[in-house]
Design an enzyme around this catalytic site. Structure first.
Site, PDB file in Angstrom:
ATOM      1  N   SER A  88       0.824  -1.200   0.000  1.00 39.20           N
ATOM      2  CA  SER A  88       0.000   0.000   0.000  1.00 39.20           C
ATOM      3  C   SER A  88       0.870   1.267   0.000  1.00 39.20           C
ATOM      4  O   SER A  88       1.782   1.394  -0.815  1.00 39.20           O
ATOM      5  CB  SER A  88      -0.953  -0.044   1.196  1.00 39.20           C
ATOM      6  N   ASP A 132      -8.206  -6.002  -5.853  1.00 40.70           N
ATOM      7  CA  ASP A 132      -7.957  -4.761  -5.121  1.00 40.70           C
ATOM      8  C   ASP A 132      -8.612  -3.604  -5.855  1.00 40.70           C
ATOM      9  O   ASP A 132      -8.603  -3.545  -7.093  1.00 40.70           O
ATOM     10  CB  ASP A 132      -6.453  -4.524  -5.004  1.00 40.70           C
ATOM     11  N   HIS A 189      -6.366  -6.452  -1.741  1.00 45.09           N
ATOM     12  CA  HIS A 189      -5.259  -5.567  -1.385  1.00 45.09           C
ATOM     13  C   HIS A 189      -4.182  -6.296  -0.586  1.00 45.09           C
ATOM     14  O   HIS A 189      -2.996  -6.006  -0.712  1.00 45.09           O
ATOM     15  CB  HIS A 189      -5.818  -4.400  -0.563  1.00 45.09           C
TER      16      HIS A 189
END
Length: 462
Positions: free
Chosen positions: A163, A377, A436
């Site tokens: 991230s 994601d 994610h």
């Protein structure tokens, strides 16, 4: 559980000296775990935790790798999230994780930037404001850890990020290389791996509308509203209005959630439609949005575990109770939280800045750069990742794009779990069925990927 709690501390300096800016470290009796505080600046201490793999092989021709895990947020704890919920040796119930990356490498977790998790500053003015300042602190952390341990200097360091951590990773890699060239840091950078990384915020927000419309989560009217807001963010970024862009990003997320019946930004096929409390967002909308996002972040990870239980409060209690008692060096006035709102607030002016140029610099220097993305994601969608890759100025990009993908399998099954392709020092992994948090959703293929990235002696022949 007994092995987890059995340890023998080797305190280098008294706990009371922490606030005086001195280093402190401890380790388990068997020497397989070390942790401590590194003074990265006066009145700023960064917490780190190193696990040594039981599979570690001392081989000069193929050195054992070390993975430095960098969490996102900014302000999310790698010591808790990455460690106990994703790739560390134990899960949040303190049970062994079969898919831990410790099988193929040593693991170094940090609470980064300072002010995150167990890391702290004695003055909030010392919180970092941008990725470069965070990279400078991380470089000082590496100097602290590697300078006093010559055995670690023999192992290549792989900086692996998730991230927002991807922005930290590329700026750290460049800072570390500069320190290595100057002779102030003794280690070898093995490579950088960017997992679902927030490298180009502009490309991600522009990808949300088309992706959600293709998935029937937005209709034409919804798409036009979302795309108009994304174009506004693009212009704000181009005009250098980064704080405005951060606020607009928050507004865009809220509109998308309302018009999609609260799609999960971490997995757009998730059936969880809990709306949170977005209707109460006021002047502190960015802070509240990150708090809601972190709750979803934590809830999603908990829901993917093979073992039940684990509310947000229980996870916080784990760190503030059992883990604190194990570590014994955490100052009494430092209370753990998964996400530091103060850290995010301090960095909101840098949040929407791209770091594509830094990726280009690493590629030009010959550093191995691996990019991997979960198919499901949304927040760092594969569509957005592919868009920023196309903006690279690296001379090998055209050849990379022309390569055919290779399917990825796990075990004896012949159902593709992903695809990969490489050219020279750029590698890309498409991980199917993952959101994610790729290591949580697809642990088998991710472990296989990390074995290839690190060229680990442990499982490379399997």
């Amino acid at each position: 559980m007994e092995n987890f709690l059995l340890f023998s501390l080797s305190i280098l300096l008294l706990n009371s000296l922490l606030h005086g800016g001195l280093a402190i470290a401890a380790k388990t009796k068997d020497g397989l775990e070390e942790w401590g505080y590194a003074p990265v600046r006066p009145k700023a201490q960064m917490f780190w935790w190193l696990y040594k793999s039981p599979n570690r092989v001392e081989n000069p021709s193929k050195p054992w790798p070390i993975i430095l895990w960098l969490q996102g947020g900014p302000g999310a704890s790698g010591v808790e999230l990455g460690n106990f919920k994703e790739v560390g040796p134990l899960d949040s119930n303190l049970k062994p994780r079969n898919s831990t990356w410790l099988q193929v490498a040593d693991l170094l977790f940090v609470d980064n930037p300072v002010g995150t998790g167990f890391s702290f500053v004695e003055d909030t003015n010392l919180l970092v404001k941008n990725d470069e300042e965070a990279a400078a602190d991380l470089t000082r952390l590496l100097q602290n850890i590697f300078t006093r341990n010559k055995n670690l200097q023999k192992s290549p360091l792989y900086i692996v990020a998730e991230s927002y951590g991807g922005k930290f990773a590329v700026t750290l890699a460049l800072s570390a290389l500069k320190a290595i060239e100057a002779g102030t840091l003794k280690l070898k950078v093995g490579g950088v791996a960017l997992g679902d990384s927030w490298i180009s915020p502009e490309d991600f927000v522009l990808s949300w509308g088309p992706l959600l419309k293709d998935m029937s989560l937005l209709d034409k009217k919804d798409f036009e509203i979302v795309d108009s807001m994304a174009q506004k963010i693009k212009q704000q970024i181009r005009d250098g209005l980064y704080i405005n862009a951060t606020y607009s990003w928050t507004e865009l997320e809220e509109v998308i959630q309302q018009r999609s019946n609260y799609v999960d930004f971490y997995n757009f096929l998730s059936k969880d439609t809990e709306s949170g409390s977005s209707s109460s967002v006021t002047a502190s909308r960015v802070q509240l949005s990150k708090k809601i996002a972190l709750q979803k972040y934590s809830k999603y990870l908990i829901s993917q575990r093979s073992t039940p239980g684990g509310s947000d409060d229980e996870q916080r209690d784990l760190m503030n109770d059992i883990i604190r008692k194990k570590l014994k060096i955490i100052p009494d006035d430092i209370k753990f939280d998964q996400q530091s709102d103060y850290v995010f607030q301090a960095m909101q002016g840098d949040f929407m800045k791209a770091r594509i140029k830094e990726v280009d610099e690493l590629l030009a220097k010959g550093v191995n750069v691996t990019i991997y993305n979960g198919q499901l994601d949304l927040i760092c969608a594969t569509k957005g990742t592919e868009a920023w890759i196309e903006k690279l100025k690296w001379e090998g990009l055209q050849n990379f794009q022309s390569k055919d993908r290779i399917p990825l399998f796990c075990g004896k099954e012949r159902v593709a779990r992903g695809f990969t392709k490489s050219y020279k020092n750029l590698h890309f992994y498409w991980i199917l069925g993952a959101g994610h948090f790729v290591p949580v959703d697809e642990p088998c293929i991710t472990l296989k990927m990390m074995t290839a990235i690190t060229q680990s002696p442990a499982l490379l022949s399997n």
